[in-house]
Design an enzyme around this catalytic site. Structure first.
Site, PDB file in Angstrom:
ATOM      1  N   HIS A  31       0.850  -1.195   0.000  1.00  0.00           N
ATOM      2  CA  HIS A  31       0.000   0.000   0.000  1.00  0.00           C
ATOM      3  C   HIS A  31       0.883   1.242   0.000  1.00  0.00           C
ATOM      4  O   HIS A  31       1.800   1.366   0.815  1.00  0.00           O
ATOM      5  CB  HIS A  31      -0.906  -0.011   1.235  1.00  0.00           C
ATOM      6  CG  HIS A  31      -1.925   1.079   1.234  1.00  0.00           C
ATOM      7  ND1 HIS A  31      -3.108   0.995   0.521  1.00  0.00           N
ATOM      8  CD2 HIS A  31      -1.961   2.275   1.873  1.00  0.00           C
ATOM      9  CE1 HIS A  31      -3.830   2.085   0.721  1.00  0.00           C
ATOM     10  NE2 HIS A  31      -3.143   2.891   1.533  1.00  0.00           N
ATOM     11  N   ASP A  33       0.810   5.319   0.149  1.00  0.00           N
ATOM     12  CA  ASP A  33       0.040   6.518   0.472  1.00  0.00           C
ATOM     13  C   ASP A  33       0.696   7.738  -0.165  1.00  0.00           C
ATOM     14  O   ASP A  33       1.819   8.118   0.193  1.00  0.00           O
ATOM     15  CB  ASP A  33      -0.024   6.708   1.989  1.00  0.00           C
ATOM     16  CG  ASP A  33      -0.963   5.713   2.646  1.00  0.00           C
ATOM     17  OD1 ASP A  33      -2.133   5.655   2.240  1.00  0.00           O
ATOM     18  OD2 ASP A  33      -0.532   4.996   3.566  1.00  0.00           O
ATOM     19  N   GLY A 140      -3.618  11.425   6.395  1.00  0.00           N
ATOM     20  CA  GLY A 140      -2.575  12.426   6.357  1.00  0.00           C
ATOM     21  C   GLY A 140      -1.364  12.097   7.206  1.00  0.00           C
ATOM     22  O   GLY A 140      -0.281  12.606   6.946  1.00  0.00           O
ATOM     23  N   PHE A 141      -1.544  11.241   8.199  1.00  0.00           N
ATOM     24  CA  PHE A 141      -0.437  10.895   9.097  1.00  0.00           C
ATOM     25  C   PHE A 141      -0.527   9.426   9.487  1.00  0.00           C
ATOM     26  O   PHE A 141      -1.627   8.915   9.696  1.00  0.00           O
ATOM     27  CB  PHE A 141      -0.473  11.755  10.365  1.00  0.00           C
ATOM     28  CG  PHE A 141      -0.318  13.225  10.114  1.00  0.00           C
ATOM     29  CD1 PHE A 141       0.939  13.806  10.042  1.00  0.00           C
ATOM     30  CD2 PHE A 141      -1.433  14.029   9.931  1.00  0.00           C
ATOM     31  CE1 PHE A 141       1.074  15.164   9.799  1.00  0.00           C
ATOM     32  CE2 PHE A 141      -1.309  15.384   9.688  1.00  0.00           C
ATOM     33  CZ  PHE A 141      -0.048  15.960   9.620  1.00  0.00           C
ATOM     34  N   GLY A 142       0.621   8.779   9.622  1.00  0.00           N
ATOM     35  CA  GLY A 142       0.652   7.412  10.113  1.00  0.00           C
ATOM     36  C   GLY A 142       0.634   7.379  11.630  1.00  0.00           C
ATOM     37  O   GLY A 142       0.806   8.389  12.307  1.00  0.00           O
ATOM     38  N   GLY A 143       0.407   6.185  12.175  1.00  0.00           N
ATOM     39  CA  GLY A 143       0.502   5.996  13.613  1.00  0.00           C
ATOM     40  C   GLY A 143      -0.682   6.457  14.426  1.00  0.00           C
ATOM     41  O   GLY A 143      -0.597   6.561  15.654  1.00  0.00           O
ATOM     42  N   GLY A 174      -5.939   2.484   8.746  1.00  0.00           N
ATOM     43  CA  GLY A 174      -5.761   3.430   9.835  1.00  0.00           C
ATOM     44  C   GLY A 174      -5.900   2.775  11.189  1.00  0.00           C
ATOM     45  O   GLY A 174      -6.977   2.289  11.531  1.00  0.00           O
TER      46      GLY A 174
END
Length: 218
Positions: A31, A33, A140-143, A174
């Site tokens: 994947h 992003d 918009g952001f990982g984690g 997510g």
């Protein structure tokens, strides 16, 4: 069941090695992003990076375009080796034409729905897509932590698929770990994007096997 590690959570100083590690771990898809700094408040990487890692694996490349003008990237990513292109339903009136353009390139079409967006916004396009991506965090952001309020969307997507005899995959992305993947599987998901929970493990193959078992059990 598809397990799709998200390269966004990999070590960016070692992307080639991380791609090979993912392939050796027997992941199903990779994947990718793609963020433009406008549609989401972050920037990731572009077609050149994808092209550079394409020769390293035969895994399908699942490209998620979190972009305000994704159409300008369709051909570059197709040429770079993408297998699927996912756009966002939040692009509104442009979605129909964008789906057509992706199909014209011979690629599979994904349609993503953000947590605040009603799942009903995707309903008019369900017969035209291959993947319905239910975002389980704000993109918009990982984690980030999984948002449990997105589970009814997965359930509704599964109900529509069964009711109308459609074949789109239901992908979740997510905060996906073994526990949340199992929750999503019970709701009807069959495709699981996981970043931090997989790339943080020294033995990714074992981590993927554990996630498969959790989903199977669910």
């Amino acid at each position: 069941m598809i397990i799709a590690p998200s390269l966004l959570a990999a070590d960016f100083s070692r992307l080639a090695a991380e791609t090979l590690r993912t392939a050796r771990a027997k992941a199903d898809w990779l994947h990718l992003d793609i963020m433009d700094g406008h549609f989401v408040p972050n920037i990731s990487f572009g077609p050149t990076v994808v092209k550079s890692i394409r020769p390293l694996t035969r895994m399908p490349f699942d490209v998620h375009l979190m972009c305000g003008r994704p159409e300008i990237l369709f051909e570059p990513f197709a040429n770079a080796g993408a297998d699927h292109l996912t756009i966002h339903v939040e692009l509104g009136d442009n979605v129909k034409d964008l789906i057509w353009k992706i199909k014209s390139l011979g690629l599979q079409v994904g349609l993503a729905v953000n947590p605040p967006t009603p799942i009903s916004s995707a309903q008019p396009y369900l017969s035209q897509i291959d993947i319905l991506l239910v975002m389980t965090v704000n993109p918009g952001f990982g984690g980030q932590s999984f948002i449990p309020e997105t589970l009814p969307k997965v359930q509704q997507a599964a109900a529509w698929r069964k009711e109308h005899g459609l074949t789109y995959r239901i992908e979740v992305d997510g905060g996906i770990n073994n526990a949340t993947a199992a929750e999503c599987a019970r709701a009807g998901a069959d495709t699981f994007v996981a970043g931090t929970s997989l790339y943080s493990q020294r033995q990714m193959k074992r981590a993927i096997e554990k996630m498969r078992k959790a989903v199977d059990k669910a």
